[in-house]
Design a protein around this motif. Structure first.
Motif, short mmCIF file in Angstrom:
data_model
loop_
_atom_site.label_atom_id
_atom_site.label_comp_id
_atom_site.label_asym_id
_atom_site.label_seq_id
_atom_site.Cartn_x
_atom_site.Cartn_y
_atom_site.Cartn_z
N ASP A 41 63.32 57.97 17.20
CA ASP A 41 61.85 57.95 17.21
C ASP A 41 61.37 57.20 18.45
OD1 ASP A 41 59.21 58.36 16.36
OD2 ASP A 41 59.74 57.96 14.27
N LEU A 42 60.02 57.01 18.51
CA LEU A 42 59.39 56.36 19.67
C LEU A 42 59.18 54.88 19.41
CD1 LEU A 42 57.85 56.37 22.41
CD2 LEU A 42 55.79 56.95 21.11
N ALA A 43 59.97 54.03 20.03
CA ALA A 43 59.73 52.58 20.12
C ALA A 43 59.28 51.94 18.82
CB ALA A 43 58.71 52.31 21.22
N LEU A 44 60.01 52.22 17.73
CA LEU A 44 59.61 51.65 16.45
C LEU A 44 59.75 50.13 16.42
CD1 LEU A 44 60.90 54.16 13.75
CD2 LEU A 44 58.64 53.96 14.78
N HIS A 45 60.64 49.57 17.24
CA HIS A 45 60.77 48.11 17.27
C HIS A 45 59.48 47.45 17.72
CE1 HIS A 45 61.67 49.48 21.36
NE2 HIS A 45 61.37 48.27 21.79
N LEU A 46 58.66 48.19 18.46
CA LEU A 46 57.37 47.68 18.94
C LEU A 46 56.40 47.46 17.79
CD1 LEU A 46 55.21 47.37 21.33
CD2 LEU A 46 54.86 49.82 21.05
N MET A 47 56.56 48.17 16.70
CA MET A 47 55.55 48.21 15.65
C MET A 47 55.76 47.18 14.55
SD MET A 47 55.21 52.36 15.44
CE MET A 47 55.00 53.31 16.96
N VAL A 48 56.83 46.43 14.60
CA VAL A 48 57.08 45.40 13.60
C VAL A 48 56.53 44.08 14.14
CG1 VAL A 48 58.85 44.24 12.22
CG2 VAL A 48 59.14 46.65 12.86
N PRO A 49 55.56 43.47 13.46
CA PRO A 49 54.77 42.40 14.08
C PRO A 49 55.51 41.12 14.41
CG PRO A 49 54.16 42.69 11.77
CD PRO A 49 55.04 43.84 12.13
N ASP A 50 56.64 40.84 13.76
CA ASP A 50 57.33 39.59 14.06
C ASP A 50 58.56 39.79 14.94
OD1 ASP A 50 58.85 40.92 12.20
OD2 ASP A 50 59.29 39.15 10.97
N VAL A 51 58.68 40.98 15.54
CA VAL A 51 59.81 41.28 16.42
C VAL A 51 59.39 41.08 17.87
CG1 VAL A 51 61.33 43.12 17.27
CG2 VAL A 51 60.89 42.89 14.81
N PRO A 52 60.13 40.30 18.67
CA PRO A 52 59.74 40.08 20.07
C PRO A 52 59.78 41.37 20.87
CG PRO A 52 61.95 39.22 19.66
CD PRO A 52 61.38 39.59 18.33
N PHE A 53 58.75 41.57 21.68
CA PHE A 53 58.68 42.75 22.53
C PHE A 53 58.67 42.31 23.99
CE2 PHE A 53 56.17 45.66 25.15
CZ PHE A 53 56.92 46.81 25.01
N GLY A 54 59.54 42.91 24.78
CA GLY A 54 59.58 42.60 26.20
C GLY A 54 60.74 43.31 26.86
N GLY A 55 60.83 43.17 28.17
CA GLY A 55 61.87 43.83 28.93
C GLY A 55 62.96 42.87 29.35
N ILE A 56 63.83 43.37 30.22
CA ILE A 56 64.92 42.57 30.76
C ILE A 56 65.16 43.04 32.19
CG2 ILE A 56 66.59 44.15 29.72
CD1 ILE A 56 68.57 41.83 29.60
N GLY A 57 65.33 42.10 33.09
CA GLY A 57 65.55 42.48 34.49
C GLY A 57 64.35 43.18 35.07
N MET A 58 64.56 44.39 35.60
CA MET A 58 63.48 45.14 36.24
C MET A 58 62.39 45.58 35.27
SD MET A 58 63.71 45.47 39.53
CE MET A 58 62.83 46.99 39.90
N SER A 59 62.67 45.58 33.98
CA SER A 59 61.65 46.01 33.02
C SER A 59 60.84 44.84 32.46
CB SER A 59 62.29 46.79 31.87
OG SER A 59 63.27 46.03 31.20
N GLY A 60 61.12 43.64 32.94
CA GLY A 60 60.26 42.53 32.55
C GLY A 60 61.01 41.26 32.23
N THR A 61 60.22 40.23 31.95
CA THR A 61 60.78 38.94 31.56
C THR A 61 59.82 38.29 30.59
OG1 THR A 61 61.53 36.79 32.36
CG2 THR A 61 59.74 37.79 33.56
N GLY A 62 60.36 37.73 29.52
CA GLY A 62 59.52 37.11 28.51
C GLY A 62 59.12 38.10 27.42
N VAL A 63 58.62 37.57 26.31
CA VAL A 63 58.27 38.41 25.15
C VAL A 63 56.94 37.97 24.57
CG1 VAL A 63 60.68 38.89 24.55
CG2 VAL A 63 59.54 36.90 23.56
N TYR A 64 56.37 38.86 23.76
CA TYR A 64 55.20 38.52 22.95
C TYR A 64 55.20 39.37 21.71
CZ TYR A 64 52.36 42.51 24.83
OH TYR A 64 51.84 43.74 25.18
N HIS A 65 54.07 39.43 21.01
CA HIS A 65 53.85 40.08 19.72
C HIS A 65 54.08 39.07 18.59
CE1 HIS A 65 54.22 44.63 20.89
NE2 HIS A 65 53.40 43.95 21.67
N GLY A 66 53.03 38.70 17.88
CA GLY A 66 53.13 37.84 16.72
C GLY A 66 53.64 36.45 17.06
N LYS A 67 54.55 35.94 16.24
CA LYS A 67 55.10 34.60 16.45
C LYS A 67 55.77 34.45 17.81
CE LYS A 67 56.57 30.45 15.05
NZ LYS A 67 57.73 30.09 15.88
N PRO A 68 56.56 35.44 18.29
CA PRO A 68 57.11 35.30 19.65
C PRO A 68 56.02 35.13 20.70
CG PRO A 68 58.31 36.99 18.46
CD PRO A 68 57.14 36.61 17.59
#
Length: 496
Positions: free
Chosen positions: A416-443
């Motif tokens: 499916d499409l990026a379901l990990h993005l839709m769970v509110p307490d799961v950190p969202f972010g990239g690594i290396g060239m796709s980003g650094t750091g996370v957010y969403h909810g508690k993260p």
């Protein structure tokens, strides 16, 4: 309470001097009022969410005008509802997030320590154009939850939307709390040069480099939410029809203008034709007569329209097979510079010398790459810059686990499409060239907080005196004995 997109009376002068003044205004207010309590934070969260809800119709209309065509439901769902509903999740959990934490080991050592999450101060947020409201409001809510003041640099591409959002925010929050800044590239540069306590950026890796460099001059910590060429591995055990239909829906989300869209789809060689047929059928079913369909989200502006066509033509000139998907009688008019519509397109036989093999597409185009051995796919993905998300279609078995273990990405979603993005307490972010750091909810709360430890020792001696002069010989011998015991223990474990 609504505000016209043309209302400019509350807009901030985007000059470098005025930006510095607003930052100073917020910083002084933060010092004067101290760390905001729970009720103050909840009030700011509620007022920001309410400002967006009250102006939802104006925002939706402005987004449609800025994109050329963007259905109301798409904008309402992705840029309004998705961001403000997180306010309720934050509300329900904020008291727990704010509570001081106690060290488990400290009391046993005679050094009780409490760790309190404290606000960083003033957070700068630089937003993108593809989801211009949601991707500034969500981090702003989390920064407010952490007790910070917020300055937002709204993208200059969706100009009408920026005016509506700036007016909406100003109708409910003071500039000391949240300030929305509009302006062009020069304004963005000046904004990134400000000595914030944290700078949060969503956008392309190229611009992200410039933002990080500017922040680095002031030693400002940054969170970079970038993108990349997200791969899809379709297993030989997957349902080709289902995988193709879901990849098609994912690719066409927001007209393909989404950092989570699949770029490269790896398909077993003997299933490529079946995949292409199923992909095309899915497009025809969901978006028939693409040239005139009102559900099509068009390319945001002329520059991006030209960029996507350049990727296609460069690939064609270097030997790729380009397959626009036929959806109706209007297809002959595509691509159309007036409406900025480009037919959903499959690209085959892409090689490493093509731009499309290295640049994020960000449009209604996907590259199909046949494979004979899944090991070759995993090796290629692992050798390229880390994407924001890696997709896998197939059962949750040994091959899927190998895909996770031997590649790296910000996140992984199966089938499916990026379901990990839709769970509110799961950190969202990239690594290396796709980003650094996370957010969403508690993260996100943690990203915008400093966990400050406070020690209140109960020792019968002073550690400061113990580790300082005079350096007595018997103390040195005790340290050597301890070190030798540690050496022997480690040596036994490693077999030395």
């Amino acid at each position: 309470m609504t505000m016209s997109a043309d209302n400019t009376e509350r807009l901030i002068d985007p000059s470098r001097e005025r930006l510095a003044e607003v930052l100073q205004l917020q910083r002084e207010a933060q010092r004067r009022e101290g760390i905001p309590d729970l009720e103050t934070r909840l009030s700011r969260i509620d007022r920001l969410a309410l400002a967006i809800i009250e102006h939802a119709d104006d925002i939706v209309d402005a987004l449609n005008a800025d994109f050329g065509n963007r259905p109301a439901l798409a904008s309402l769902r992705s840029d309004v509802v998705a961001s403000v509903t997180e306010a309720e999740y934050i509300r329900a959990n904020l008291a727990e997030w704010m509570a001081p934490q106690a060290s488990e080991m400290g009391p046993g050592m005679g050094i009780p320590v409490t760790m309190s999450p404290q606000p960083l101060g003033v957070v700068g947020i630089v937003g993108p154009w593809n989801f211009p409201v949601g991707l500034v409001i969500q981090p702003a809510l989390e920064a407010l939850a952490a007790g910070n003041r917020v300055m937002i640099k709204f993208s200059d591409i969706p100009e009408r939307t920026g005016r509506v959002v700036a007016g909406a925010v100003a109708s409910r929050l003071s500039q000391e709390e949240v300030a929305v800044v509009l302006g062009d590239r020069d304004t963005a540069v000046a904004f990134s040069d400000l000595p914030f306590d944290h700078l949060f950026f969503t956008g392309s890796p190229g611009v992200g480099r410039a933002v990080a460099a500017a922040a680095g001059r002031n030693l400002v910590p940054v969170t970079l939410e970038l993108g990349g060429k997200n791969p899809v591995l379709v297993s030989a055990e997957a349902s080709i029809d289902e995988a193709a239909a879901r990849v098609a829906a994912s690719r066409m989300n927001n007209g393909g203008q989404l950092c989570l869209c699949p770029d490269d789809v790896y398909v077993p060689r003997d299933s490529v034709d079946a995949f292409a047929d199923a992909f095309a059928n899915a497009i025809r079913t969901s978006l028939p007569d693409y040239a005139h369909n009102g559900d099509v989200i068009t390319v945001i502006n002329e520059a991006n329209y030209a960029r996507i066509l350049r990727l296609i033509e460069d690939a064609r000139a270097k030997g790729a097979r380009i397959q626009p998907i036929e959806t109706g009688d209007g297809d002959a008019s595509l691509p159309d510079p007036e409406t900025r519509r480009i037919a959903p397109t499959l690209v085959f036989d892409a090689t490493e010398d093509m731009l499309i093999s290295h640049e994020e597409i960000f449009g209604p185009v996907v590259v199909v790459r046949p494979y004979d051995d899944v090991s070759d796919v995993i090796e290629r993905i692992a050798a390229h810059p880390h994407p924001l998300v890696a997709y896998y279609y197939g059962p949750e078995g040994e091959e899927f686990q190998r895909y996770i273990d031997e590649t790296s990405s910000g996140g992984v979603t199966r089938n499916d499409l990026a379901l990990h993005l839709m769970v509110p307490d799961v950190p969202f972010g990239g690594i290396g060239m796709s980003g650094t750091g996370v957010y969403h909810g508690k993260p996100g709360f943690d990203t915008f907080s400093h966990l400050r430890p406070v020690a209140s020792p109960q020792l019968p001696f002073s550690m400061g005196q113990m580790v300082g002069a005079p350096f007595l010989p018997d103390t040195a011998e005790t340290e050597r004995t301890q070190l030798e015991g540690l050496r022997a223990s480690i040596a036994a474990r490693v077999g030395a």
